[in-house]
Design a protein around this motif. Structure first.
Motif, short mmCIF file in Angstrom:
data_model
loop_
_atom_site.label_atom_id
_atom_site.label_comp_id
_atom_site.label_asym_id
_atom_site.label_seq_id
_atom_site.Cartn_x
_atom_site.Cartn_y
_atom_site.Cartn_z
N LEU A 135 -8.61 3.35 -0.19
CA LEU A 135 -8.45 4.32 -1.27
C LEU A 135 -9.60 5.30 -1.35
O LEU A 135 -9.47 6.36 -1.99
CB LEU A 135 -8.31 3.57 -2.61
CG LEU A 135 -6.99 2.82 -2.82
CD1 LEU A 135 -7.06 1.99 -4.09
CD2 LEU A 135 -5.82 3.79 -2.88
N ALA A 139 -6.29 11.07 0.51
CA ALA A 139 -4.96 10.73 1.03
C ALA A 139 -4.54 11.64 2.17
O ALA A 139 -4.07 11.18 3.22
CB ALA A 139 -3.95 10.79 -0.11
N ALA A 168 -2.54 1.60 -2.68
CA ALA A 168 -2.23 1.95 -4.07
C ALA A 168 -1.21 0.99 -4.66
O ALA A 168 -1.33 0.53 -5.80
CB ALA A 168 -1.71 3.39 -4.13
N THR A 169 -0.18 0.65 -3.87
CA THR A 169 0.83 -0.31 -4.34
C THR A 169 0.21 -1.69 -4.51
O THR A 169 0.54 -2.42 -5.45
CB THR A 169 2.00 -0.37 -3.35
OG1 THR A 169 2.51 0.95 -3.14
CG2 THR A 169 3.10 -1.26 -3.88
N ARG A 171 -2.80 -2.42 -5.39
CA ARG A 171 -3.57 -2.44 -6.63
C ARG A 171 -2.68 -2.73 -7.83
O ARG A 171 -3.04 -3.50 -8.72
CB ARG A 171 -4.30 -1.11 -6.81
CG ARG A 171 -5.60 -0.99 -6.05
CD ARG A 171 -6.59 -1.96 -6.58
NE ARG A 171 -7.90 -1.86 -5.93
CZ ARG A 171 -8.90 -2.68 -6.17
NH1 ARG A 171 -8.74 -3.66 -7.03
NH2 ARG A 171 -10.04 -2.54 -5.54
N GLN A 219 5.70 6.99 -6.15
CA GLN A 219 5.10 7.06 -4.82
C GLN A 219 6.03 7.73 -3.81
O GLN A 219 5.56 8.34 -2.85
CB GLN A 219 4.73 5.66 -4.33
CG GLN A 219 3.54 5.04 -5.06
CD GLN A 219 2.24 5.74 -4.71
OE1 GLN A 219 1.91 6.81 -5.25
NE2 GLN A 219 1.50 5.17 -3.81
N THR A 222 5.28 11.30 -3.87
CA THR A 222 4.01 11.55 -3.17
C THR A 222 4.21 11.52 -1.67
O THR A 222 3.65 12.35 -0.93
CB THR A 222 2.96 10.51 -3.59
OG1 THR A 222 2.79 10.55 -5.01
CG2 THR A 222 1.63 10.77 -2.91
#
Length: 290
Positions: A135, A139, A168-169, A171, A219, A222
């Motif tokens: 992270l 990105a 990210a997922t 987390r 997401q 994104t």
């Protein structure tokens, strides 16, 4: 009788206002879902049912035709390719990369995050350090580096984008698992001697699936933005195969003369990303109110 103080009175929301806000949220979610279904059907089903001009190999005689031209409702590009066909076929790339990368991030990141949150201790610290390192990279820079190393192709784009989505997922899955792990029904199952695999399958996964699916919708948008960026920079799907990103890149040189070459794929991308964000936000608000 409950008496509201000035502070609590300002925080109280009357039931009619809550109902109006809920109906508004449901209405927006339905509109967003309708737009997404319409876009998906237009990209994957309409070209198979209705005959459309080819997405590449157009006639130069038909180059730079404006929108609403007979036979070309969205105009043509500098090579005479029909913009409607290219936009629909290009949308397939965005949907495939967005959904594929999101699924990989959901499965891999969700599993790793759940393991870290449930096991705790050294496992949590090690996986948490890996997530933090990934992270820490911007990105776009991370996706550009991976895409440049793997080379331009649809599958490589999916992997490049998914590498960004996994931490990210993870987390979100870790935080949700740690919260559920402290619930009384999980503690009671442990004390009763229930196997950990059974606890995870019956209690952890069902209770973290809602926040994970909500996050996955956001997401996906994104992922589509990153895919369009990679294609725009020449690290994704390359012409003559269409994608919304490379269509905008090919039309930027003639933006002043033929703005529709950029605006048409940009509008498709904007509608899709906006609908995904609106749907994800509506799902998040609904989950928070429960």
């Amino acid at each position: 009788m409950i008496t509201l103080t000035p502070d609590t009175r300002s925080l109280a929301v009357p039931p009619p206002a809550r109902r109006i806000r809920r109906h508004r949220r449901i209405g927006l979610a339905q509109i967003a879902a309708g737009v997404l279904i319409l876009m998906f059907v237009a990209c994957f089903i309409v070209p198979a049912i209705f005959p459309l001009p080819p997405a590449s190999g157009g006639d130069l005689i038909d180059a730079r035709l404006p929108p609403l031209t007979p036979g070309h409702p969205l105009g043509t590009d500098a090579l005479g390719n029909d913009m409607l066909s290219r936009s629909l076929y290009g949308g397939r790339v965005s949907f495939i990369v967005g959904i594929g990368a999101t699924l990989i991030g959901l499965v891999v990141g969700g599993t790793l995050g759940m393991i870290a949150g449930y096991r705790g201790g050294r496992t949590d610290k090690t996986l948490g350090w890996v997530f933090d390192v990934l992270l820490a990279f911007p990105a776009l820079i991370l996706a550009l580096t991976i895409a440049a190393y793997l080379g331009p192709s649809l599958m490589n784009e999916i992997w490049a984008v998914s590498i960004f989505l996994i931490p990210a997922t993870a987390r979100v899955a870790r935080a949700s698992t740690m919260s559920v792990r402290r619930e009384e029904f999980v503690v009671a199952a442990r004390l009763a001697g229930v196997r950990e695999s059974t606890i995870v399958r019956r209690h952890i996964i069902p209770n973290i699936s809602s926040p994970l699916l909500t996050f996955a919708v956001l997401q996906c948008g994104t992922a589509m933005i990153i895919e369009a960026t990679l294609s725009f920079l020449g690290l994704g799907i390359r012409p003559p195969a269409p994608s919304w990103g490379n269509m905008m890149a090919s039309g930027q040189q003639s933006l002043a003369d033929t703005p529709w070459v950029v605006l048409v794929p940009g509008a498709f991308l904007f509608l899709t990303i906006g609908a995904l964000n609106l749907l994800g936000e509506s799902l998040r608000q609904a989950r928070d109110e429960r």
